[in-house]
Scaffold this motif. Structure first.
Motif, PDB file in Angstrom:
ATOM      1  N   ASP A  48       6.073   4.738  -3.534  1.00  0.00           N
ATOM      2  CA  ASP A  48       6.391   5.492  -4.754  1.00  0.00           C
ATOM      3  C   ASP A  48       5.941   4.733  -5.999  1.00  0.00           C
ATOM      4  N   SER A  49       6.191   3.432  -6.007  1.00  0.00           N
ATOM      5  CA  SER A  49       5.783   2.605  -7.141  1.00  0.00           C
ATOM      6  C   SER A  49       4.258   2.580  -7.293  1.00  0.00           C
ATOM      7  N   LEU A  50       3.560   2.424  -6.181  1.00  0.00           N
ATOM      8  CA  LEU A  50       2.092   2.401  -6.224  1.00  0.00           C
ATOM      9  C   LEU A  50       1.533   3.750  -6.683  1.00  0.00           C
ATOM     10  N   LEU A  51       2.122   4.835  -6.194  1.00  0.00           N
ATOM     11  CA  LEU A  51       1.666   6.168  -6.601  1.00  0.00           C
ATOM     12  C   LEU A  51       1.830   6.352  -8.108  1.00  0.00           C
ATOM     13  N   LYS A  52       2.973   5.924  -8.646  1.00  0.00           N
ATOM     14  CA  LYS A  52       3.191   6.035 -10.088  1.00  0.00           C
ATOM     15  C   LYS A  52       2.211   5.151 -10.858  1.00  0.00           C
ATOM     16  N   GLN A  53       2.020   3.940 -10.366  1.00  0.00           N
ATOM     17  CA  GLN A  53       1.153   2.981 -11.060  1.00  0.00           C
ATOM     18  C   GLN A  53      -0.302   3.427 -11.081  1.00  0.00           C
ATOM     19  N   PHE A  54      -0.781   3.971  -9.978  1.00  0.00           N
ATOM     20  CA  PHE A  54      -2.209   4.282  -9.891  1.00  0.00           C
ATOM     21  C   PHE A  54      -2.540   5.753 -10.118  1.00  0.00           C
ATOM     22  N   LEU A  55      -1.784   6.674  -9.517  1.00  0.00           N
ATOM     23  CA  LEU A  55      -2.129   8.091  -9.651  1.00  0.00           C
ATOM     24  C   LEU A  55      -1.830   8.638 -11.035  1.00  0.00           C
ATOM     25  N   GLU A  56      -0.897   8.028 -11.732  1.00  0.00           N
ATOM     26  CA  GLU A  56      -0.561   8.517 -13.070  1.00  0.00           C
ATOM     27  C   GLU A  56      -1.387   7.833 -14.157  1.00  0.00           C
ATOM     28  N   ALA A  57      -2.237   6.897 -13.774  1.00  0.00           N
ATOM     29  CA  ALA A  57      -3.094   6.194 -14.735  1.00  0.00           C
ATOM     30  C   ALA A  57      -4.427   6.926 -14.866  1.00  0.00           C
ATOM     31  N   PRO A  58      -5.047   6.876 -16.032  1.00  0.00           N
ATOM     32  CA  PRO A  58      -6.348   7.535 -16.205  1.00  0.00           C
ATOM     33  C   PRO A  58      -7.399   6.926 -15.270  1.00  0.00           C
ATOM     34  N   VAL A  59      -8.241   7.778 -14.748  1.00  0.00           N
ATOM     35  CA  VAL A  59      -9.308   7.307 -13.861  1.00  0.00           C
ATOM     36  C   VAL A  59     -10.419   6.657 -14.680  1.00  0.00           C
ATOM     37  N   CYS A  60     -10.762   7.260 -15.792  1.00  0.00           N
ATOM     38  CA  CYS A  60     -11.846   6.740 -16.643  1.00  0.00           C
ATOM     39  C   CYS A  60     -11.353   6.590 -18.077  1.00  0.00           C
ATOM     40  N   GLY A  74     -11.313   5.217  -5.739  1.00  0.00           N
ATOM     41  CA  GLY A  74     -11.088   4.572  -4.449  1.00  0.00           C
ATOM     42  C   GLY A  74      -9.630   4.187  -4.262  1.00  0.00           C
ATOM     43  N   GLN A  75      -9.020   3.656  -5.308  1.00  0.00           N
ATOM     44  CA  GLN A  75      -7.595   3.323  -5.250  1.00  0.00           C
ATOM     45  C   GLN A  75      -6.768   4.578  -4.980  1.00  0.00           C
ATOM     46  N   ASN A  76      -7.049   5.618  -5.740  1.00  0.00           N
ATOM     47  CA  ASN A  76      -6.304   6.876  -5.589  1.00  0.00           C
ATOM     48  C   ASN A  76      -6.496   7.462  -4.195  1.00  0.00           C
ATOM     49  N   SER A  77      -7.714   7.414  -3.704  1.00  0.00           N
ATOM     50  CA  SER A  77      -8.030   7.974  -2.399  1.00  0.00           C
ATOM     51  C   SER A  77      -7.254   7.273  -1.289  1.00  0.00           C
ATOM     52  N   LEU A  78      -7.139   5.965  -1.382  1.00  0.00           N
ATOM     53  CA  LEU A  78      -6.402   5.209  -0.377  1.00  0.00           C
ATOM     54  C   LEU A  78      -4.933   5.631  -0.350  1.00  0.00           C
ATOM     55  N   LEU A  79      -4.325   5.704  -1.510  1.00  0.00           N
ATOM     56  CA  LEU A  79      -2.913   6.093  -1.575  1.00  0.00           C
ATOM     57  C   LEU A  79      -2.698   7.533  -1.118  1.00  0.00           C
ATOM     58  N   LEU A  80      -3.600   8.420  -1.496  1.00  0.00           N
ATOM     59  CA  LEU A  80      -3.482   9.815  -1.063  1.00  0.00           C
ATOM     60  C   LEU A  80      -3.666   9.952   0.442  1.00  0.00           C
ATOM     61  N   SER A  81      -4.523   9.109   1.028  1.00  0.00           N
ATOM     62  CA  SER A  81      -4.697   9.150   2.478  1.00  0.00           C
ATOM     63  C   SER A  81      -3.418   8.680   3.178  1.00  0.00           C
ATOM     64  N   PHE A  82      -2.718   7.702   2.603  1.00  0.00           N
ATOM     65  CA  PHE A  82      -1.432   7.272   3.157  1.00  0.00           C
ATOM     66  C   PHE A  82      -0.449   8.437   3.136  1.00  0.00           C
ATOM     67  N   LYS A  83      -0.373   9.150   2.010  1.00  0.00           N
ATOM     68  CA  LYS A  83       0.532  10.299   1.904  1.00  0.00           C
ATOM     69  C   LYS A  83       0.188  11.364   2.937  1.00  0.00           C
ATOM     70  N   ARG A  84      -1.101  11.629   3.138  1.00  0.00           N
ATOM     71  CA  ARG A  84      -1.540  12.637   4.111  1.00  0.00           C
ATOM     72  C   ARG A  84      -1.147  12.226   5.529  1.00  0.00           C
ATOM     73  N   ILE A  85      -1.360  10.962   5.885  1.00  0.00           N
ATOM     74  CA  ILE A  85      -1.020  10.463   7.218  1.00  0.00           C
ATOM     75  C   ILE A  85       0.478  10.588   7.458  1.00  0.00           C
ATOM     76  N   ILE A  86       1.289  10.236   6.480  1.00  0.00           N
ATOM     77  CA  ILE A  86       2.739  10.325   6.602  1.00  0.00           C
ATOM     78  C   ILE A  86       3.163  11.785   6.761  1.00  0.00           C
ATOM     79  N   ALA A  87       2.590  12.678   5.987  1.00  0.00           N
ATOM     80  CA  ALA A  87       2.933  14.101   6.068  1.00  0.00           C
ATOM     81  C   ALA A  87       2.559  14.683   7.429  1.00  0.00           C
ATOM     82  N   GLN A  88       1.420  14.258   7.971  1.00  0.00           N
ATOM     83  CA  GLN A  88       0.991  14.764   9.273  1.00  0.00           C
ATOM     84  C   GLN A  88       1.890  14.268  10.406  1.00  0.00           C
ATOM     85  N   ALA A  89       2.500  13.119  10.212  1.00  0.00           N
ATOM     86  CA  ALA A  89       3.371  12.554  11.242  1.00  0.00           C
ATOM     87  C   ALA A  89       4.717  13.266  11.323  1.00  0.00           C
TER      88      ALA A  89
END
Length: 90
Positions: A48-60, A74-89
């Motif tokens: 949750d902390s990482l998602l707030k820190q990276f996904l809520e920050a401007p990309v450019c 790339g940072q955002n993609s990694l975190l989103l892939s973690f969320k997808r894997i968890i949701a699929q489980a």
């Protein structure tokens, strides 16, 4: 997509590998991600902390080199892939 083929671009996207087609190693990694970030309370808090820190920050951000956006995506993609894997489980 080949000419004369009735398959649409959406069909190609639906044909991505399913969980049962993953390698043994990738299945194990997915289990670890799910356990660390999806089951463990400290891991959930960290994700949750990482998602707030990276996904809520401007990309450019203004003034940054344009290649910085690729780095941030790339940072955002990694975190989103973690969320997808968890949701699929679940």
């Amino acid at each position: 997509m080949q000419e004369g083929n009735n398959m649409s671009a959406w069909d190609e996207l639906r044909d991505t590998p399913k969980a049962q087609e993953l390698s043994v190693e990738q299945k194990r990694i997915n289990q670890l991600i799910t356990h660390v970030f999806g089951v463990n309370e400290e891991g959930k808090e960290l994700l949750d902390s990482l998602l707030k820190q990276f996904l809520e920050a401007p990309v450019c951000p203004v003034g940054r080199d344009s290649t910085y956006g690729y780095y941030r995506e790339g940072q955002n993609s990694l975190l989103l892939s973690f969320k997808r894997i968890i949701a699929q489980a679940k």
